[in-house]
Design a protein around this motif. Structure first.
Motif, short mmCIF file in Angstrom:
data_model
loop_
_atom_site.label_atom_id
_atom_site.label_comp_id
_atom_site.label_asym_id
_atom_site.label_seq_id
_atom_site.Cartn_x
_atom_site.Cartn_y
_atom_site.Cartn_z
N LEU A 271 51.40 -1.02 -10.17
CA LEU A 271 49.99 -0.71 -9.85
C LEU A 271 49.53 -1.85 -8.75
N ASN A 272 50.23 -2.87 -8.61
CA ASN A 272 49.85 -3.90 -7.86
C ASN A 272 50.62 -3.93 -6.25
N SER A 273 51.59 -3.06 -6.00
CA SER A 273 52.36 -3.14 -4.95
C SER A 273 51.91 -2.18 -3.98
N GLY A 274 50.69 -1.69 -4.02
CA GLY A 274 50.13 -1.03 -2.94
C GLY A 274 50.64 0.45 -2.84
N VAL A 275 50.52 1.25 -1.71
CA VAL A 275 50.99 2.55 -1.72
C VAL A 275 52.38 2.81 -1.94
N LYS A 276 53.36 2.19 -1.68
CA LYS A 276 54.70 2.09 -2.02
C LYS A 276 54.97 1.88 -3.31
N GLY A 277 54.25 1.01 -4.18
CA GLY A 277 54.52 0.66 -5.48
C GLY A 277 54.17 1.85 -6.25
N LYS A 278 52.93 2.67 -5.77
CA LYS A 278 52.40 3.71 -6.67
C LYS A 278 53.44 4.93 -6.27
N ILE A 279 54.01 5.20 -4.90
CA ILE A 279 55.07 6.35 -4.80
C ILE A 279 55.99 6.20 -5.54
N GLY A 280 56.66 4.85 -5.66
CA GLY A 280 57.83 4.49 -6.54
C GLY A 280 57.67 4.98 -7.94
N ALA A 281 56.39 4.42 -8.34
CA ALA A 281 56.08 4.78 -9.83
C ALA A 281 56.25 6.45 -10.25
#
Length: 343
Positions: free
Chosen positions: A256-266
């Motif tokens: 949740l705190n890793s920006g767009v890339k984190g949300k895409i990864g999730a």
């Protein structure tokens, strides 16, 4: 025709009686051979009860809370929902007792009301925990996980026999592997008690003893039953539960705190993460069982939801249906199992 009866402490747990009622109705709908006796505040129970089929409510407005001193509570609160549920088993009005409430009080009720099996020195609390990987075995049993703070080698030896019997009759493992929790795998490691226990288990040809196991490896499918004293077992249990919860929260915060890339990864890993969460969900394996008493006494986590209650009632159904306790009583009475420690 109703064959089985389970006495339920409907007021025990953080989410009682709502979660308890939901789990009972789920189990009632699946298992047509169970009748449920719900002990608790009747009008509170009825708020959440949709269908009274095969469910009987026994009213009491007294209950044991989490901060009650266990033995005193059992002796003083004789009309509490937990005590009345245990008495129903003692009086043969029910086959098993279930609660999400005060663990110490339920253990005391099991010992003082339901009663200890002759030949068992100290009943132990058995928990079922997940393993990472493995061949067809998705879990292992930890015994004792908190009933007794101190144990002798004879007690640990009996835990191995209790755990073996449970693994064979409930989990259907033909020849369960028994491991002894220790601070090293070598035979000479550990305290005097664990060293004596090692000898006892090694010398019993009826036990598939795989030797000492370390806490760092027990999630890796090294044994089907892990034997420990109650203090160590409870510490390990809580460490596993706490670590699993912390890892899931850490991963969630990281994504949740890793920006767009984190949300895409999730999003890409969502199905895998859900599988991991389910794998580490201890409630799917049922509750903790007090082994060594005359009837199933089973405790689910205080925060259990309706699904967790259902899983535990399913576990109890298996124990009763397989006649595990009567068979085990016969086994102990015939074999007079006891440990002879070499001095």
């Amino acid at each position: 025709m109703i064959d089985l009866k389970i006495a339920v402490d409907a007021m025990g747990g953080d989410n009682a009686p709502q979660s308890v009622v939901a789990g009972v109705e789920h189990a009632r709908d699946e298992f047509k051979d169970i009748d449920f006796l719900l002990f608790g505040v009747e009008n509170e129970i009825r708020k959440f009860l949709k269908d009274e089929t095969r469910i009987t409510i026994i009213h009491t407005d007294e209950m044991i809370v989490m901060n009650d001193e266990p033995v005193k509570a059992i002796r003083r609160k004789k009309n509490s929902s937990m005590v009345l549920a245990a008495k129903a088993v003692k009086n043969q009005e029910a086959d098993a007792v279930f609660s999400c409430g005060n663990t110490g009080a339920l253990l005391a009720a099991g010992l003082l009301i339901v009663g200890r099996i002759k030949g068992i020195s100290r009943p132990g609390l058995l928990s079922t925990l997940p393993v990472i990987g493995g061949n067809n075995n998705e879990a292992f049993n930890l015994l004792d996980s908190g009933a007794n703070a101190e144990n002798k080698a004879e007690h640990l030896y009996q835990y191995a026999i209790l755990g073996k019997y449970y693994a064979q009759n409930v989990r259907k493992i033909e020849n369960p592997r028994i491991g002894l929790l220790n601070n090293g795998t070598e035979a000479h490691k550990g305290s005097k008690v664990t060293q004596e226990t090692y000898k006892l288990l090694s010398n019993d040809p009826d036990i598939n003893f795989v030797g000492n196991v370390e806490s760092s490896s027990i999630l890796n499918n090294v044994a089907d039953v892990v034997v420990a004293d109650g203090f160590t077992g409870n510490a390990v249990l809580k460490a596993i539960e706490g670590t699993a919860s912390s890892i899931m929260h850490l991963m969630k915060d990281m994504f949740l705190n890793s920006g767009v890339k984190g949300k895409i990864g999730a999003l890409l890993l969502k199905s895998s993460l859900m599988e991991l969460k389910e794998k580490m969900n201890q409630s799917q394996y049922g509750g903790a069982v007090l082994l060594g008493v005359k009837a199933p006494v089973v405790k689910a986590h205080g925060s259990s939801d309706g699904l967790a209650v259902y899983y535990t009632l399913k576990q109890i159904h298996t124990m009763i249906d397989e006649e595990m306790i009567p068979d085990f009583v016969d086994y102990f009475s015939q074999h007079h199992v006891s440990a002879k420690i070499e001095k």
